[in-house]
Write a protein that holds these residues in place. Structure first.
Motif, PDB file in Angstrom:
ATOM      1  N   LYS A 251       0.829  -1.215   0.000  1.00  0.00           N
ATOM      2  CA  LYS A 251       0.000   0.000   0.000  1.00  0.00           C
ATOM      3  C   LYS A 251       0.862   1.263   0.000  1.00  0.00           C
ATOM      4  N   TYR A 252       1.993   1.231   0.684  1.00  0.00           N
ATOM      5  CA  TYR A 252       2.840   2.416   0.704  1.00  0.00           C
ATOM      6  C   TYR A 252       3.714   2.513  -0.547  1.00  0.00           C
ATOM      7  N   ALA A 278       4.783   8.411   2.193  1.00  0.00           N
ATOM      8  CA  ALA A 278       4.782   7.003   1.795  1.00  0.00           C
ATOM      9  C   ALA A 278       6.123   6.343   2.074  1.00  0.00           C
ATOM     10  N   ALA A 281       6.604   5.916   5.844  1.00  0.00           N
ATOM     11  CA  ALA A 281       5.774   4.851   6.415  1.00  0.00           C
ATOM     12  C   ALA A 281       6.315   3.465   6.075  1.00  0.00           C
ATOM     13  N   LEU A 282       7.008   3.343   4.932  1.00  0.00           N
ATOM     14  CA  LEU A 282       7.562   2.051   4.551  1.00  0.00           C
ATOM     15  C   LEU A 282       8.549   1.525   5.593  1.00  0.00           C
ATOM     16  N   CYS A 285       6.319  -0.269   8.622  1.00  0.00           N
ATOM     17  CA  CYS A 285       5.114  -1.050   8.374  1.00  0.00           C
ATOM     18  C   CYS A 285       5.302  -2.553   8.446  1.00  0.00           C
ATOM     19  N   TRP A 336      -7.280   8.797   0.823  1.00  0.00           N
ATOM     20  CA  TRP A 336      -6.753   7.775  -0.073  1.00  0.00           C
ATOM     21  C   TRP A 336      -7.429   7.843  -1.445  1.00  0.00           C
TER      22      TRP A 336
END
Length: 374
Positions: A251-252, A278, A281-282, A285, A336
């Motif tokens: 998703k990221y 993004a 966040a990777l 996660c 989103w």
């Protein structure tokens, strides 16, 4: 090989005495690590030879159990603050989940535990090992965030000598290499089992006291107590767990790559912020991390004083969604559907990148975001 703790340690002690001269070290200042690993029954099988009756499993510590253990060691005052000399506790949510985490307790230098010989205690899940290559984790290169910065802005900084230079090809290579590693890890380890581990660093003096306790255990028969306490860990099929991690990473990656693919020759500020979010966040996660230290992801809104001014800062608020929903998610300030931050949140977002300073914002605030969906 032996399954007797006292025999194993005494064998190690014999080897230590042969290798070390006691006049050159103090038992109070020489430390050993004592550790325990709990894992599935099929752990010893090669991943391609697991019998049909076994299912690869991954163990994850329960947050409630680790917090309960910490309460036995950390003494609190009436206001909730820890007492002087109590160990410091650091918690690391796993894959931005609420109910499973890692935990480290570090003793105070002059605290009673430290003087007794205990340095730290650590609890973590071995599921981190597929993503750890010599302490280098996938997507952990902070320089990759430079891919989100406008190329024209970077060129102007380089020409003026006013900013740090970087290689776009190197950053792209690092990102793609991390994607390749993640893909291989997710694909190749679904039939492996991963346990949990606890470690305690203690002095040789304390280890001698523990050895005496082990000797006493052998004098008693505890077989009369057959009641099994609740397990302090979750048992998750490895295949399901790796499917979850694949979705977390995808998703990221999608958010970053989709935004980058739809930029023009000039990146607008909203696009840059989304891509940095993004990529940031990777890093959090798929494994255990101190999410609370990453304000951009963890916090919602706070104020900082800059001179005489009070500056409002904002993040994505994972602390709130993590507690409410069980998994860290962006607050509705991020859409989103449009893959953009709603105003005025974007102006207050603390991206914190090396080159994301006031000059960058002044230059690109006027750039129209042609791909922004109103």
């Amino acid at each position: 090989m032996t399954d007797n703790l006292t025999v194993a340690y005494r064998r190690w002690g014999e080897a230590w005495e042969e290798a070390a001269d006691p006049q050159f070290y103090s038992k109070d200042r020489t430390y050993v690590d004592i550790a325990k690993t709990i894992t599935s029954e099929d752990y010893a099988y090669p991943h391609d030879s697991v019998p049909d009756e076994f299912e690869a499993e991954t163990f994850l510590w329960k947050r409630c159990c680790l917090e309960s253990y910490a309460r036995t060691r950390v003494k609190l005052l009436e206001d909730g603050k820890r007492t002087r000399g109590s160990p410091r506790v650091a918690t690391c949510p796993w894959a931005t989940m609420r109910d499973t985490m890692g935990q480290t307790l570090t003793t105070a230098p002059r605290g009673q535990e430290n003087m007794d010989g205990l340095v730290y205690s650590q609890f973590y899940a071995n599921i981190k090992t597929p993503f750890d290559d010599s302490k280098v984790y996938v997507f952990d290169n902070e320089a990759v965030e430079n891919l989100a910065l406008d190329p024209g802005y970077i060129r102007s900084l380089q020409q003026q000598g006013g900013g740090a230079t970087f290689s776009e090809n190197v950053c792209k290579g690092s990102y793609l290499h991390s994607k390749g590693r993640a893909f291989s890890n997710l694909r190749d380890n679904q039939r492996r089992s991963y346990g949990i581990r606890e470690e305690h660093r203690i002095s040789l003096t304390m280890m001698d006291e523990i050895l005496a306790q082990w000797d006493e255990w052998g004098l008693y028969d505890d077989s009369v107590d057959d009641a099994r306490p609740p397990l302090p860990y979750y048992i998750v099929p490895s295949q399901e767990l790796f499917s979850f991690l694949r979705a977390q990473i995808n998703k990221y990656c999608f958010l970053f790559e989709h935004t980058l693919a739809h930029t023009a020759r000039t990146y607008s500020l909203p696009e840059t912020i989304v891509m940095v979010i993004a990529l940031r966040a990777l890093r959090f996660c798929y494994s255990s991390n101190m999410l609370c230290r990453e304000s951009l992801l963890y916090k919602d809104r706070w104020e900082q004083r800059r001179g005489q001014d009070l500056v409002v800062k904002e993040g994505l608020g994972m602390r709130e969604t993590l507690e409410k929903c069980g998994i860290g998610w962006f607050l509705p300030k991020f859409s989103w559907a449009t893959r953009r931050l709603a105003q005025p949140h974007g102006d207050n977002m603390l991206v914190g990148n090396l080159l994301m300073h006031a000059e960058y914002k002044r230059r690109w605030r006027a750039v129209k975001d042609l791909r922004d969906v109103q």
